[in-house]
Design a protein around this motif. Structure first.
Motif, mmCIF file in Angstrom:
data_model
loop_
_atom_site.group_PDB
_atom_site.id
_atom_site.type_symbol
_atom_site.label_atom_id
_atom_site.label_comp_id
_atom_site.label_asym_id
_atom_site.label_seq_id
_atom_site.Cartn_x
_atom_site.Cartn_y
_atom_site.Cartn_z
ATOM 1 N N ASP A 33 -44.251 10.471 18.967
ATOM 2 C CA ASP A 33 -44.787 11.368 19.996
ATOM 3 C C ASP A 33 -45.300 10.543 21.185
ATOM 4 O O ASP A 33 -46.072 9.601 21.010
ATOM 5 C CB ASP A 33 -45.941 12.199 19.420
ATOM 6 N N ARG A 53 -44.230 14.779 24.559
ATOM 7 C CA ARG A 53 -43.128 15.202 23.700
ATOM 8 C C ARG A 53 -43.537 15.044 22.237
ATOM 9 O O ARG A 53 -44.086 14.010 21.835
ATOM 10 C CB ARG A 53 -41.868 14.393 23.989
ATOM 11 N N VAL A 54 -43.268 16.077 21.442
ATOM 12 C CA VAL A 54 -43.641 16.102 20.027
ATOM 13 C C VAL A 54 -42.365 16.242 19.205
ATOM 14 O O VAL A 54 -41.489 17.056 19.526
ATOM 15 C CB VAL A 54 -44.593 17.275 19.720
ATOM 16 N N TYR A 55 -42.263 15.438 18.141
ATOM 17 C CA TYR A 55 -41.069 15.464 17.305
ATOM 18 C C TYR A 55 -41.419 15.873 15.872
ATOM 19 O O TYR A 55 -42.550 15.677 15.413
ATOM 20 C CB TYR A 55 -40.393 14.092 17.293
ATOM 21 N N SER A 98 -37.664 17.556 21.826
ATOM 22 C CA SER A 98 -39.049 17.862 21.498
ATOM 23 C C SER A 98 -39.148 19.123 20.644
ATOM 24 O O SER A 98 -38.414 20.093 20.860
ATOM 25 C CB SER A 98 -39.853 18.037 22.786
#
Length: 373
Positions: free
Chosen positions: A27, A31-33, A174
């Motif tokens: 991250d 942006r978050v994965y 993301s």
């Protein structure tokens, strides 16, 4: 040794395309994965859904069954007989004619009495109509809200209208909050189905259902870790649409709304054919097999993901045969019954011809996901 196994299991080439590492999916910059560690939350979701199901069946489905007059059939008492009980438990529920004659000699009973005993004993093992009604009601409600959730999660996404967009920037895509909730509710639901298999209504395709649920959870978990989330949500929504009609048809059939149930089953068959046998292979599998090769070289995850989709397609074909058989019986004959249902048998003492009414939807449980479903 455990460290070596862990390193092999999380080897980047198993999960990610060449020149992409786990560090690329950390991250950063808003942006978050998706993370593999998040999958531990699936079990609490499954337990919560089991609790919600229990409350729903007691407070909603059961009162609805009372309103619609859904009642369990009164079953005849089974006379105590140790010889027949031993045969039933240890050898077979349906004895051959030769075994019936042998049992007659051992018990000094006439053949008709032995046959009636086995029919009544088999009926004791079958779930009541209210149980089946409550289970179908729960699944119908869940699939409805899951489908609505899928539509809300996808309706404004470009990859729904141009499926090539599924791979835009892959795997650095993301994670959206709507995708998180959609995935974990679906995974929790399928895990809850696995956990409840022992006390749910058992169908003739029990083994296929187990394979299906395991394949679904495996595919969902793999797609989560490898960030195949966009295509996963499309497949889940695609499958949920038909399942609402199937479970709704079962509910109406149990409530003896036969004509409405049959009409809904016909619509379900058409939608099943469109979503599972046309769109799924020609739209989704084509997308996962062909378009990725335009962006990166094949890797293990590419082959594994598509292999799991093919497993689901094979299960779709298996269930399609059952569905078309039932549709034929419903439309062209008076025979009613489901090739995989476990309907109660006539266990009266006087022999009579078996009559059937159109109950073709009672035992169909068809899911398929990349989502199995």
């Amino acid at each position: 040794m455990l460290q070596a196994v862990s390193e092999w299991l999380w080897w980047e080439r198993l999960w990610l395309p060449a020149k992409v590492s786990w560090a690329d999916l950390d991250d950063r910059e808003g942006r978050v994965y998706a993370k593999a560690s998040q999958l531990y939350a699936v079990l609490p979701y499954a337990v919560c859904l089991l609790l919600v199901r229990f409350l729903f069946e007691r407070s909603v489905a059961s009162p609805l069954a009372d309103v619609w007059g859904v009642k369990d059939r009164i079953r005849h008492h089974v006379e105590q007989n140790a010889i027949l009980e031993n045969y039933f438990c240890k050898r077979a529920h349906v004895p051959s004619q030769a075994d019936v004659r042998s049992l007659c000699k051992k018990t000094s009973w006439p053949e008709h009495k032995v046959e009636v005993w086995f029919r009544r004993r088999r009926n004791q093992e079958r779930p009541g109509l209210r149980k089946r009604f409550c289970e179908a009601s729960w699944r119908c409600v869940f699939y409805f809200f899951a489908f609505v959730g899928g539509v809300l999660a996808l309706h404004d996404k470009p990859w729904l209208y141009n499926i090539k967009e599924v791979w835009a920037g892959f795997p650095k895509q993301s994670l959206l909050p709507s995708q998180y909730w959609y995935y974990f509710l679906e995974m929790g639901f399928y895990l809850s189905l696995l956990l409840s298999l022992t006390f749910d209504v058992k169908r003739k395709d029990f083994k296929e259902q187990v394979i299906h649920h395991i394949a679904t959870l495996t595919l969902l978990a793999f797609s989560w870790i490898s960030n195949y989330i966009r295509v996963g949500t499309i497949v889940m929504a695609l499958h949920d649409s038909a399942d609402i009609l199937l479970e709704g048809a079962k509910v109406l059939n149990y409530a003896r709304w036969r004509q409405t149930a049959n009409a809904m089953f016909v619509v379900f068959t058409l939608l099943f054919t469109l979503t599972r046998l046309v769109l799924f292979p020609l739209w989704v599998i084509h997308c996962t097999c062909v378009y990725p090769l335009e962006r990166f070289a094949p890797f293990f995850g590419y082959y594994f993901f598509n292999a799991m989709l093919m497993v689901l397609l094979v299960l779709h074909l298996y269930w399609a045969v059952l569905i078309y058989k039932m549709l034929y019986k419903c439309v062209f004959t008076k025979l009613q019954g489901d090739d995989r249902s476990d309907e109660e048998e006539d266990d009266s003492d006087s022999p009579k011809e078996t009559s059937y009414t159109c109950r073709h939807v009672n035992g169909v449980g068809v899911r398929g996901r990349a989502s199995g479903h």
